[in-house]
Design an enzyme around this catalytic site. Structure first.
Site, PDB file in Angstrom:
ATOM      1  N   LYS A 186      39.333  42.639  89.005  1.00 34.08           N
ATOM      2  CA  LYS A 186      39.176  42.515  87.707  1.00 34.08           C
ATOM      3  C   LYS A 186      39.118  43.690  86.674  1.00 34.08           C
ATOM      4  O   LYS A 186      38.012  44.104  86.182  1.00 34.08           O
ATOM      5  CB  LYS A 186      37.664  41.666  87.654  1.00 34.08           C
ATOM      6  CG  LYS A 186      37.645  40.705  86.371  1.00 34.08           C
ATOM      7  CD  LYS A 186      36.548  39.658  86.442  1.00 34.08           C
ATOM      8  CE  LYS A 186      36.288  38.870  85.278  1.00 34.08           C
ATOM      9  NZ  LYS A 186      37.389  38.142  84.668  1.00 34.08           N
ATOM     10  N   GLU A 239      48.364  31.959  88.609  1.00 33.99           N
ATOM     11  CA  GLU A 239      46.995  31.634  87.921  1.00 33.99           C
ATOM     12  C   GLU A 239      47.161  31.579  86.549  1.00 33.99           C
ATOM     13  O   GLU A 239      48.382  32.259  86.132  1.00 33.99           O
ATOM     14  CB  GLU A 239      45.794  32.303  88.245  1.00 33.99           C
ATOM     15  CG  GLU A 239      45.923  33.987  88.137  1.00 33.99           C
ATOM     16  CD  GLU A 239      44.683  34.583  88.519  1.00 33.99           C
ATOM     17  OE1 GLU A 239      43.643  34.240  88.325  1.00 33.99           O
ATOM     18  OE2 GLU A 239      44.717  35.819  88.934  1.00 33.99           O
ATOM     19  N   ARG A 289      32.346  41.490  94.150  1.00 34.15           N
ATOM     20  CA  ARG A 289      33.601  41.605  93.598  1.00 34.15           C
ATOM     21  C   ARG A 289      33.899  42.932  92.715  1.00 34.15           C
ATOM     22  O   ARG A 289      34.849  43.397  92.814  1.00 34.15           O
ATOM     23  CB  ARG A 289      34.086  40.303  92.751  1.00 34.15           C
ATOM     24  CG  ARG A 289      35.637  40.274  92.209  1.00 34.15           C
ATOM     25  CD  ARG A 289      35.886  38.937  91.639  1.00 34.15           C
ATOM     26  NE  ARG A 289      35.417  38.533  90.507  1.00 34.15           N
ATOM     27  CZ  ARG A 289      35.572  37.522  89.733  1.00 34.15           C
ATOM     28  NH1 ARG A 289      35.969  36.488  90.392  1.00 34.15           N
ATOM     29  NH2 ARG A 289      34.602  37.192  88.809  1.00 34.15           N
TER      30      ARG A 289
END
Ligand code: PLP
Ligand code: COI
Length: 341
Positions: A184, A220, A82
């Site tokens: 992220k 989220e 990621r």
């Protein structure tokens, strides 16, 4: 190795300076060998790209002490992959997966005295960061980069511990359509600081963000994915291009399907159908699995039938199974557990 003298069961989620960190730098087209350091500080130019154009991404994963006394990490390869995706989207040279895994192994092993013992409910939080550290004044990627990983022992992310939390639907968005919601990037968290503090001031632990384009679907929270259980005990997983692909959520989906025999449905979830669900929880490395008891919306409060006193039945089973896998109390799927020492 003697453990540090810490009351492990009293830990919250906060920075502690531990003994070692691991760093590598990128200059002239390649990453340096990298290694352990003792200095927790950075010495950076005022023109470092990260300060001006937020060219940075990070990761979060944990190391655990198992029932048989080993120290292990949970699916670190998924965080490494990621971080590569995050880097590519931010024009940062990706940090190679093999070096990422090596850095995690070495920094955890060096700080073994800080890894909470088995049964304390605490774990070692591992925070890799990758950012443009070279000088940049025109809007462009930095000429050089720093990768660093540091660690600290942590307990529960929410002060409620495993008790249900109250969250509220935010009037702000955390991610733009076709933006950076699925990586992220530090900038996503900068966007969420004001709405998060607003939520806290109003007595909520977190915000539930809606899809930025239509504000119809559940996305989220600021630091965790959301899961629901419907009236037929199906695990309902919100789907969107701007949600961070949580390692915990993907692991819980697998646990639900293969350990608990649950039917998993991944689809768009309208806010106006949440009132029909039985259970709701947040999931993430820091949050683990945090049950939600109440969701505040402009149309009124949604009180989940699982209540404010304890976790719903399905969420409880999901959390227990996942944490048992992480502590190696039950067998993990292949490749999920990496033994450090
Ligand atoms: N969503 C956001 C916005 C997060 O910051 C996090 C934390 O990493 C998660 C979800 C959960 O992801 P993971 O389970 O990989 O920690
Ligand atoms: C994590 O769960 O590791 C995160 O990075 C989330 C953050 C809000 C602490």
């Amino acid at each position: 190795m003697e453990k540090k003298n810490i009351d492990w069961s009293k830990l919250g989620f906060a920075y502690t300076k531990t003994d070692y960190r691991w760093q590598s730098t990128w200059d002239n087209g390649e990453w340096s060998e990298g290694g352990l350091l003792e200095d927790p500080e950075f010495h950076l130019l005022e023109s470092a790209c990260v300060f001006h154009y937020s060219q940075s991404c990070f990761e979060g994963l944990k190391a655990y002490t198992t029932e048989d006394g080993r120290i292990v990490t949970f699916r670190p390869d998924q965080n490494g992959l990621r971080m590569i995706d995050s880097a590519k989207r931010l024009e940062i040279p990706p940090f190679p997966l093999e070096k990422f895994l090596q850095s995690i192994d070495e920094v955890v092993r060096a700080n073994a005295a800080w890894v909470p013992p088995y049964g304390t409910g605490a774990s070692l939080y591992i925070r890799p960061v990758l950012f443009g550290s070279g000088p940049q004044i025109g809007v462009a990627p930095a000429p050089s980069y720093t990768y660093r990983v540091f660690v600290m022992p942590v307990g529960s992310y929410f002060k409620e511990g495993p008790k249900p939390i109250r969250i509220c639907v935010s009037d702000y968005d955390r991610a733009a359509p076709h933006g950076t919601g699925a990586i992220k990037a530090g900038l996503n968290y900068a966007m969420s600081l004001f709405p998060t503090q607003e939520a806290h001031r109003n007595g909520y632990a977190e915000n539930m963000y809606l899809d930025p384009q239509t504000r119809t679907y559940v996305e989220e929270t600021g630091g965790a994915n959301i899961l629901f259980v419907d009236a037929d005990n199906n695990l309902i997983v919100p789907k969107s291009q701007s949600i961070l692909p949580s390692v915990t959520r993907r692991s819980l989906v697998y646990v639900g399907q293969h350990y608990l025999g649950l039917n998993v449905i991944e689809r768009q979830v309208r806010l106006d159908e949440v009132k029909n669900f039985k259970e709701c929880c947040l999931c993430g490395t820091a949050a683990v699995l945090a049950p939600v008891g109440l969701i505040h919306t402009h149309e009124g409060d949604i009180a989940l039938p699982s209540g404010m006193d304890q976790m719903g039945e399905i969420c409880g089973k999901l959390r227990q199974t996942l944490t048992d896998i992480q502590a190696c109390k039950i067998e993990a799927p292949e490749g999920w557990i990496r033994t450090i020492c």
